[in-house]
Design a protein around this motif. Structure first.
Motif, PDB file in Angstrom:
ATOM      1  N   HIS A  95       0.857  -1.198   0.000  1.00 23.78           N
ATOM      2  CA  HIS A  95       0.000   0.000   0.000  1.00 23.78           C
ATOM      3  C   HIS A  95       0.886   1.239   0.000  1.00 23.78           C
ATOM      4  CE1 HIS A  95       0.930  -0.511   4.222  1.00 23.78           C
ATOM      5  NE2 HIS A  95       0.461   0.678   4.520  1.00 23.78           N
ATOM      6  N   HIS A  97       1.662   3.762   2.016  1.00 22.58           N
ATOM      7  CA  HIS A  97       2.312   4.463   3.136  1.00 22.58           C
ATOM      8  C   HIS A  97       3.841   4.507   3.006  1.00 22.58           C
ATOM      9  CE1 HIS A  97      -1.492   4.225   5.761  1.00 22.58           C
ATOM     10  NE2 HIS A  97      -1.422   5.341   5.071  1.00 22.58           N
ATOM     11  N   HIS A 100       6.531   1.892   3.694  1.00 17.15           N
ATOM     12  CA  HIS A 100       6.480   0.666   2.889  1.00 17.15           C
ATOM     13  C   HIS A 100       7.005   0.850   1.461  1.00 17.15           C
ATOM     14  CE1 HIS A 100       3.932  -1.533   5.874  1.00 17.15           C
ATOM     15  NE2 HIS A 100       3.627  -0.292   6.212  1.00 17.15           N
ATOM     16  N   HIS A 177      -7.673  -0.370   5.271  1.00 19.81           N
ATOM     17  CA  HIS A 177      -6.626   0.436   5.925  1.00 19.81           C
ATOM     18  C   HIS A 177      -6.345   1.676   5.063  1.00 19.81           C
ATOM     19  CE1 HIS A 177      -2.810   1.558   7.741  1.00 19.81           C
ATOM     20  NE2 HIS A 177      -2.166   1.309   6.623  1.00 19.81           N
ATOM     21  N   ASP A 196      -0.558  -3.644   5.932  1.00 21.97           N
ATOM     22  CA  ASP A 196      -1.130  -3.069   7.158  1.00 21.97           C
ATOM     23  C   ASP A 196      -2.615  -3.385   7.345  1.00 21.97           C
ATOM     24  OD1 ASP A 196       1.359  -2.144   7.681  1.00 21.97           O
ATOM     25  OD2 ASP A 196       0.868  -0.006   7.604  1.00 21.97           O
ATOM     26  N   TYR A 199      -2.245  -5.447  11.949  1.00 27.13           N
ATOM     27  CA  TYR A 199      -1.200  -4.997  12.864  1.00 27.13           C
ATOM     28  C   TYR A 199      -1.152  -5.971  14.037  1.00 27.13           C
ATOM     29  CZ  TYR A 199      -0.961  -0.192  10.894  1.00 27.13           C
ATOM     30  OH  TYR A 199      -0.786   0.908  10.098  1.00 27.13           O
TER      31      TYR A 199
END
Ligand code: ZN
Length: 303
Positions: A95, A97, A100, A177, A196, A199
């Motif tokens: 994803h 973020h 990452h 997420h 994610d 978690y």
């Protein structure tokens, strides 16, 4: 004086330029995971807080997430080269973020297919300016060379890739997420990488659709997985319980915010009080729970 200064500089240089390969654990044959540390994304977080790693087949390697800087990506690449000389065929991002994806540039020289959710490219474009502006605050000098590299292979629904005697099932999920969550299922060892969407230990951070996330959690339960590599936290075989725990936090968050809005509470008041029953059960609870509420509250006000 100058000579002494230069001497000490020369002593320092190797220490600055040398970076160790990242520590990786072999979770099962052919699957290697590096665990970052549980730190919040803020000033000087260092780029190494999530689970990143790689899967080795007979033809080549798939990297799963690249860390928060080209330096971390390079150190992951060095860890791969300690294990195998096979070509790096795929760099998969779970994803958008920054912790990452901002190590992607380290793999450009391998000419892999960059792989992500069909909505990842748009999400990267939307966040590019902010991520590049913040990157020096997040990782200091390691920000050098940071690029957002969008997927060259965009995943819709479920598609498979072949590493040679090893098939990976990639699934693009509905908004949860984030709006671009991708899971990777290694059919050879029944190992599921959730990004994610799950978690463990660390409190889930919200950036998508809370009700959508709860739905996707229910769908993840159908994978015939023996073990799960979460986005953050240890690899686990007890992954159904880990999903229970995450489901519980997100449900409490949803209920508490909904109740507060119904009772006419302000956002500030809600930030202080919602989901407090979960305090003590998660690493980084205070800072991330507050942030989650501040994101969820305005969305739910219009429900
Ligand atoms: Zn994330």
């Amino acid at each position: 004086m100058l000579k002494r200064f230069l001497m000490s500089l020369m002593l320092l240089l190797p220490a600055i330029s040398l970076a160790e390969p990242l520590m990786v654990e072999q979770a099962v044959p052919g699957i290697y995971v590096h665990h970052g540390v549980h730190k919040d994304i803020n000033v000087n977080y260092g780029g190494d807080i999530g689970n990143i790693g790689f899967i080795v087949g007979s033809k080549g390697v798939a990297v799963i997430d690249t860390g928060g800087s080209p330096k971390i990506g390079e150190r992951l690449r060095d860890a791969i080269r300690k294990v195998t000389e096979l070509p790096i065929l795929y760099v998969i991002n779970t994803h958008v973020h920054p912790d990452h994806i901002l190590g992607n540039a380290a793999f450009k020289k391998d000419h892999p297919a960059f792989v992500g959710h069909e909505k990842l490219a748009a999400a990267m474009a939307l966040r590019k300016e902010a991520y590049l502006r913040n990157q020096p605050n997040w990782v200091g000098a390691d920000a050098n060379g940071t690029e957002l590299i969008p997927p060259t292979l965009a995943i819709t629904g479920t598609q498979t890739i072949d590493l040679g005697g090893r098939t990976l099932q990639l699934t693009a999920h509905p908004t949860a997420h984030t709006n671009n969550d991708l899971t990777i299922f290694d059919t050879t060892t029944a190992t599921l990488w959730t990004g994610d969407l799950l978690y463990v230990e660390r409190i889930p951070a919200f950036d998508g659709d809370l009700k959508g996330w709860l739905k996707v959690i229910a769908q993840l339960r159908n994978f015939p997985a023996v073990r799960v590599v979460p986005g953050h936290g240890p690899v686990t075989t007890d992954w159904q319980s880990a999903l229970d725990k995450e489901d519980r936090y997100l449900s409490v968050l949803l209920e508490d915010v909904r109740k507060a809005i119904k009772q006419g509470k302000s956002m500030e008041e809600t930030i202080e009080n919602a989901a407090q029953s979960e305090k003590g059960k998660w690493v980084l609870f205070d800072i991330v729970n507050r942030r989650n509420i501040s994101l969820v509250f305005p969305i739910m006000e219009w429900e």
